[in-house]
Design an enzyme around this catalytic site. Structure first.
Site, PDB file in Angstrom:
ATOM      1  N   ILE A 153      -3.945  10.221 -50.623  1.00 46.31           N
ATOM      2  CA  ILE A 153      -3.845   9.481 -49.368  1.00 46.31           C
ATOM      3  C   ILE A 153      -3.346   8.060 -49.600  1.00 46.31           C
ATOM      4  O   ILE A 153      -2.473   7.567 -48.879  1.00 46.31           O
ATOM      5  CB  ILE A 153      -5.210   9.475 -48.651  1.00 46.31           C
ATOM      6  CG1 ILE A 153      -5.527  10.875 -48.115  1.00 46.31           C
ATOM      7  CG2 ILE A 153      -5.226   8.451 -47.516  1.00 46.31           C
ATOM      8  CD1 ILE A 153      -6.937  11.030 -47.570  1.00 46.31           C
ATOM      9  N   ASP A 185     -10.125  -1.830 -61.733  1.00 48.96           N
ATOM     10  CA  ASP A 185     -11.305  -1.079 -61.311  1.00 48.96           C
ATOM     11  C   ASP A 185     -11.959  -1.819 -60.148  1.00 48.96           C
ATOM     12  O   ASP A 185     -12.526  -2.903 -60.327  1.00 48.96           O
ATOM     13  CB  ASP A 185     -12.276  -0.955 -62.487  1.00 48.96           C
ATOM     14  CG  ASP A 185     -13.555  -0.205 -62.131  1.00 48.96           C
ATOM     15  OD1 ASP A 185     -13.682   0.265 -60.979  1.00 48.96           O
ATOM     16  OD2 ASP A 185     -14.420  -0.088 -63.010  1.00 48.96           O
ATOM     17  N   ASN A 244      -8.604   1.528 -49.827  1.00 48.27           N
ATOM     18  CA  ASN A 244      -8.665   2.987 -49.903  1.00 48.27           C
ATOM     19  C   ASN A 244      -9.454   3.492 -51.111  1.00 48.27           C
ATOM     20  O   ASN A 244      -9.969   4.607 -51.091  1.00 48.27           O
ATOM     21  CB  ASN A 244      -7.233   3.546 -49.952  1.00 48.27           C
ATOM     22  CG  ASN A 244      -7.201   5.030 -50.236  1.00 48.27           C
ATOM     23  OD1 ASN A 244      -7.553   5.843 -49.403  1.00 48.27           O
ATOM     24  ND2 ASN A 244      -6.767   5.390 -51.452  1.00 48.27           N
ATOM     25  N   TYR A 294     -22.769  10.048 -51.381  1.00 51.06           N
ATOM     26  CA  TYR A 294     -21.397   9.767 -50.975  1.00 51.06           C
ATOM     27  C   TYR A 294     -21.316   9.531 -49.467  1.00 51.06           C
ATOM     28  O   TYR A 294     -20.718   8.556 -49.001  1.00 51.06           O
ATOM     29  CB  TYR A 294     -20.501  10.937 -51.377  1.00 51.06           C
ATOM     30  CG  TYR A 294     -19.084  10.857 -50.869  1.00 51.06           C
ATOM     31  CD1 TYR A 294     -18.173   9.985 -51.435  1.00 51.06           C
ATOM     32  CD2 TYR A 294     -18.659  11.676 -49.827  1.00 51.06           C
ATOM     33  CE1 TYR A 294     -16.864   9.922 -50.977  1.00 51.06           C
ATOM     34  CE2 TYR A 294     -17.357  11.622 -49.360  1.00 51.06           C
ATOM     35  CZ  TYR A 294     -16.461  10.746 -49.938  1.00 51.06           C
ATOM     36  OH  TYR A 294     -15.173  10.681 -49.476  1.00 51.06           O
ATOM     37  N   LYS A 331     -20.071   6.276 -47.084  1.00 54.86           N
ATOM     38  CA  LYS A 331     -19.006   6.368 -46.087  1.00 54.86           C
ATOM     39  C   LYS A 331     -19.499   5.966 -44.697  1.00 54.86           C
ATOM     40  O   LYS A 331     -18.739   5.413 -43.891  1.00 54.86           O
ATOM     41  CB  LYS A 331     -18.412   7.779 -46.076  1.00 54.86           C
ATOM     42  CG  LYS A 331     -17.637   8.118 -47.344  1.00 54.86           C
ATOM     43  CD  LYS A 331     -16.479   7.149 -47.566  1.00 54.86           C
ATOM     44  CE  LYS A 331     -15.658   7.477 -48.784  1.00 54.86           C
ATOM     45  NZ  LYS A 331     -14.495   6.587 -48.954  1.00 54.86           N
ATOM     46  N   THR A 337      -4.540  17.282 -50.848  1.00 56.72           N
ATOM     47  CA  THR A 337      -4.083  16.319 -51.841  1.00 56.72           C
ATOM     48  C   THR A 337      -3.849  17.067 -53.148  1.00 56.72           C
ATOM     49  O   THR A 337      -4.084  18.285 -53.225  1.00 56.72           O
ATOM     50  CB  THR A 337      -5.138  15.223 -52.067  1.00 56.72           C
ATOM     51  OG1 THR A 337      -6.328  15.830 -52.624  1.00 56.72           O
ATOM     52  CG2 THR A 337      -5.498  14.507 -50.764  1.00 56.72           C
TER      53      THR A 337
END
Length: 261
Positions: free
Chosen positions: A19, A66, A93, A159, A163, A194
């Site tokens: 992406i 990083d 991103n 995770y 988000k 992807t």
């Protein structure tokens, strides 16, 4: 594609592939100067070379760094500004995923998720906003959330929490930066093809297309087009929002047959 971003300067983190790469590609095609960041130096440089060839633009650079390291964020921003001069648009991103049961998740897993997904996005946005304010630019900051930040998903607890936090980050930063003419929004991609997901063959695409209301799996182009819109002058009155790019999946959120749950 029109050159609607001619003269604009863009930094896209986590842009070596997937992406992030497609977003950087779209901005370069639209005339922007673009810095692509990736933790992998060779991947960042290769991605930048590909975009330069495809767009015939020399204003594209690849930089490693990083985003989970505050020191490397500072270095990335300094290097980016040495190429771009100033910043109009930040696409934060870069992010990582952790898959596993909540009861088996380890402290180091959560620490890394927080460092990259939350701390990295927050301080990249802070550095970008400071530069935009310094140069009196009506800038755009775009964060990368996910459908997992809206709809709970088995084995993606840590995770998904990060988000969800990015959705609130877009709201709070939009509140604080609005007075400077800076908008802050987030994107929430759903299942998207992807390089990583295509490794599953056509199983991934068929499975997720089968449970999306619009009957198709996401493409990186779908997310990139949404990013371009939210960073355009036409979106100047949109801020603090999270735009879901999921074909309607979060309406009712079924899993494909055989999906691990």
């Amino acid at each position: 594609m029109s050159r609607q971003f001619q003269g604009k300067q863009v930094l896209v983190t986590g842009a070596g592939q997937g992406i992030g790469y497609e977003i950087a590609h779209r901005f370069a095609r639209a005339g922007a100067g673009v810095v692509l960041n990736d933790i992998d130096r060779e991947l960042a440089e290769s991605a930048a070379n590909n975009i330069r060839k495809e767009t015939d633009s020399q204003s594209v650079w690849g930089l490693d760094g990083d985003i989970g390291s505050l020191e490397e964020i500072d270095q990335l921003m300094a290097q980016s500004l040495s190429h771009l001069g100033s910043l109009d648009i930040l696409i934060a991103n870069a992010g990582i995923t952790h898959f596993g049961p909540f009861l088996e998740t380890q402290p180091q897993d959560v620490a890394r998720l927080l460092a990259v997904n939350i701390q990295g996005s927050f301080f990249c946005a802070q550095a970008a906003a400071r530069d935009m304010i310094k140069h009196q630019k009506a800038g755009r900051i775009l964060l990368m959330s996910s459908v997992t930040g809206v709809q709970a998903h088995q084995n993606l607890s840590a995770y998904g929490i990060t988000k969800a936090a990015l959705r609130m980050m877009a709201r709070t930063l939009a509140l604080e930066l609005g007075a400077y003419g800076i908008t802050v929004n987030a994107l929430g991609p759903g299942a998207t093809l992807t390089q990583r997901t295509e490794a599953d063959g056509d199983t991934y695409a068929r499975g997720w297309a089968g449970v999306a209301p619009n009957g198709r799996v996401g493409q990186v182009e779908d997310v990139a087009e949404a990013a371009v819109f939210l960073c355009s002058p036409e979106a100047r009155h949109i801020t603090g929002e999270t735009l879901m790019i999921d074909g309607g999946w979060t309406i009712y959120s079924p899993l494909p047959p055989g999906e691990v749950d």
